[in-house]
Scaffold this motif. Sequence first.
Motif, PDB file in Angstrom:
ATOM      1  N   ASP A   1      11.222   4.598  18.777  1.00 37.58           N
ATOM      2  CA  ASP A   1      12.467   4.360  19.505  1.00 37.58           C
ATOM      3  C   ASP A   1      12.910   2.912  19.307  1.00 37.58           C
ATOM      4  O   ASP A   1      12.087   2.033  19.045  1.00 37.58           O
ATOM      5  CB  ASP A   1      12.269   4.621  21.003  1.00 37.58           C
ATOM      6  N   ARG A   2      14.233   2.691  19.438  1.00 36.24           N
ATOM      7  CA  ARG A   2      14.762   1.339  19.480  1.00 36.24           C
ATOM      8  C   ARG A   2      16.091   1.359  20.221  1.00 36.24           C
ATOM      9  O   ARG A   2      16.864   2.300  20.101  1.00 36.24           O
ATOM     10  CB  ARG A   2      14.928   0.731  18.092  1.00 36.24           C
ATOM     11  N   LYS A   3      16.307   0.310  21.004  1.00 34.12           N
ATOM     12  CA  LYS A   3      17.539   0.195  21.776  1.00 34.12           C
ATOM     13  C   LYS A   3      17.949  -1.275  21.839  1.00 34.12           C
ATOM     14  O   LYS A   3      17.133  -2.176  21.615  1.00 34.12           O
ATOM     15  CB  LYS A   3      17.360   0.755  23.182  1.00 34.12           C
TER      16      LYS A   3
ATOM     17  N   TYR B   1      17.224  -6.740  20.918  1.00 37.27           N
ATOM     18  CA  TYR B   1      16.859  -5.316  20.855  1.00 37.27           C
ATOM     19  C   TYR B   1      15.365  -5.140  21.090  1.00 37.27           C
ATOM     20  O   TYR B   1      14.580  -6.098  21.032  1.00 37.27           O
ATOM     21  CB  TYR B   1      17.276  -4.703  19.515  1.00 37.27           C
TER      22      TYR B   1
ATOM     23  N   SER C   1      21.374  -0.285  25.489  1.00 33.19           N
ATOM     24  CA  SER C   1      22.386   0.376  24.663  1.00 33.19           C
ATOM     25  C   SER C   1      21.714   1.194  23.573  1.00 33.19           C
ATOM     26  O   SER C   1      20.777   0.722  22.919  1.00 33.19           O
ATOM     27  CB  SER C   1      23.323  -0.658  24.023  1.00 33.19           C
ATOM     28  N   GLU C   2      22.208   2.406  23.379  1.00 35.49           N
ATOM     29  CA  GLU C   2      21.690   3.264  22.310  1.00 35.49           C
ATOM     30  C   GLU C   2      22.140   2.766  20.940  1.00 35.49           C
ATOM     31  O   GLU C   2      21.458   2.962  19.938  1.00 35.49           O
ATOM     32  CB  GLU C   2      22.182   4.702  22.505  1.00 35.49           C
ATOM     33  N   ARG C   3      23.323   2.119  20.878  1.00 36.54           N
ATOM     34  CA  ARG C   3      23.936   1.810  19.584  1.00 36.54           C
ATOM     35  C   ARG C   3      24.005   0.323  19.250  1.00 36.54           C
ATOM     36  O   ARG C   3      23.951  -0.049  18.079  1.00 36.54           O
ATOM     37  CB  ARG C   3      25.340   2.394  19.536  1.00 36.54           C
ATOM     38  N   ASP C   4      24.162  -0.529  20.252  1.00 40.88           N
ATOM     39  CA  ASP C   4      24.396  -1.946  19.983  1.00 40.88           C
ATOM     40  C   ASP C   4      23.082  -2.727  19.942  1.00 40.88           C
ATOM     41  O   ASP C   4      22.545  -3.131  20.967  1.00 40.88           O
ATOM     42  CB  ASP C   4      25.326  -2.530  21.051  1.00 40.88           C
ATOM     43  N   LEU C   5      22.567  -2.925  18.739  1.00 47.86           N
ATOM     44  CA  LEU C   5      21.345  -3.708  18.519  1.00 47.86           C
ATOM     45  C   LEU C   5      21.680  -5.026  17.821  1.00 47.86           C
ATOM     46  O   LEU C   5      20.845  -5.634  17.172  1.00 47.86           O
ATOM     47  CB  LEU C   5      20.341  -2.927  17.661  1.00 47.86           C
ATOM     48  N   SER C   6      22.911  -5.474  17.993  1.00 50.44           N
ATOM     49  CA  SER C   6      23.407  -6.590  17.195  1.00 50.44           C
ATOM     50  C   SER C   6      22.789  -7.937  17.538  1.00 50.44           C
ATOM     51  O   SER C   6      22.767  -8.835  16.698  1.00 50.44           O
ATOM     52  CB  SER C   6      24.933  -6.682  17.316  1.00 50.44           C
TER      53      SER C   6
END
Length: 249
Positions: free
Chosen positions: A216-218, A240, A232-237
Amino acid sequence: MQASETTVDAGEVAKFEAMAAEWWDTEGKFKPLHMLNPCRLEYICAQIAAEFGRTRDGKSPFAGLRILDIGCGGGLLAEPMARLGAEVVGADAAAGNIPVAEVHAEQSGLEIDYRHTTAEALAAEGEQFDVVLNMEVVEHVADPAAYLAACAALLKPGGLMICSTLNRNPKSFAMAIVGAEYVMRWLPKGTHDWSKFITPDELFDLIRGAGLEPVDRKGFVFNPVLWKWKLSERDLSVNYVTASTKPAE
């Protein structure tokens, strides 16, 4: 890696040792971590509960689990894990952090085994844990691959590692260094070295190279309107977190 070898970066250790006395000052140099901590704990607890079939109900939901907080600092994560019933070892390469953590744990009525040591030394001693919390450390070590290999060696088969760090891109430079260190002055200048930041794909490759399986990663995303962090499921900018497991034998 031989017992005498280490991935510790002396310059990085010195930075945090100089701030050791401020670990529990919510308005001091570690204010960003205090702000982030509820979000970190939400992720950590959810991953541990899912991996080991625990609920977060009751007095000691993590009883029977042995948890290592590597790079424990003043104990911001070690203490909540102890309150949840886990047997906790807190390890840090900065000697000045340990007495600060010990005093605060004693004042809080918690039993935590704090040690001035490294992941490599613990691995050489044959220490084993159900969970390794590896939070905001990998971007400060001299050799991330060797460091993560040591962390993997510390996990029991079927164990879980939670690892968080900072992405490497223009946005992370603008927010984590320019914003946090120069504009908001949340952190002392020079706390982070952008060249040591690691992209999520790079970290997953390093984790796999250490013999673990990423699951997993968030992202940790700061909302300047609500003045709080969220997962956030999508924002790993920028910030994270990842979860990975050690294959069962």
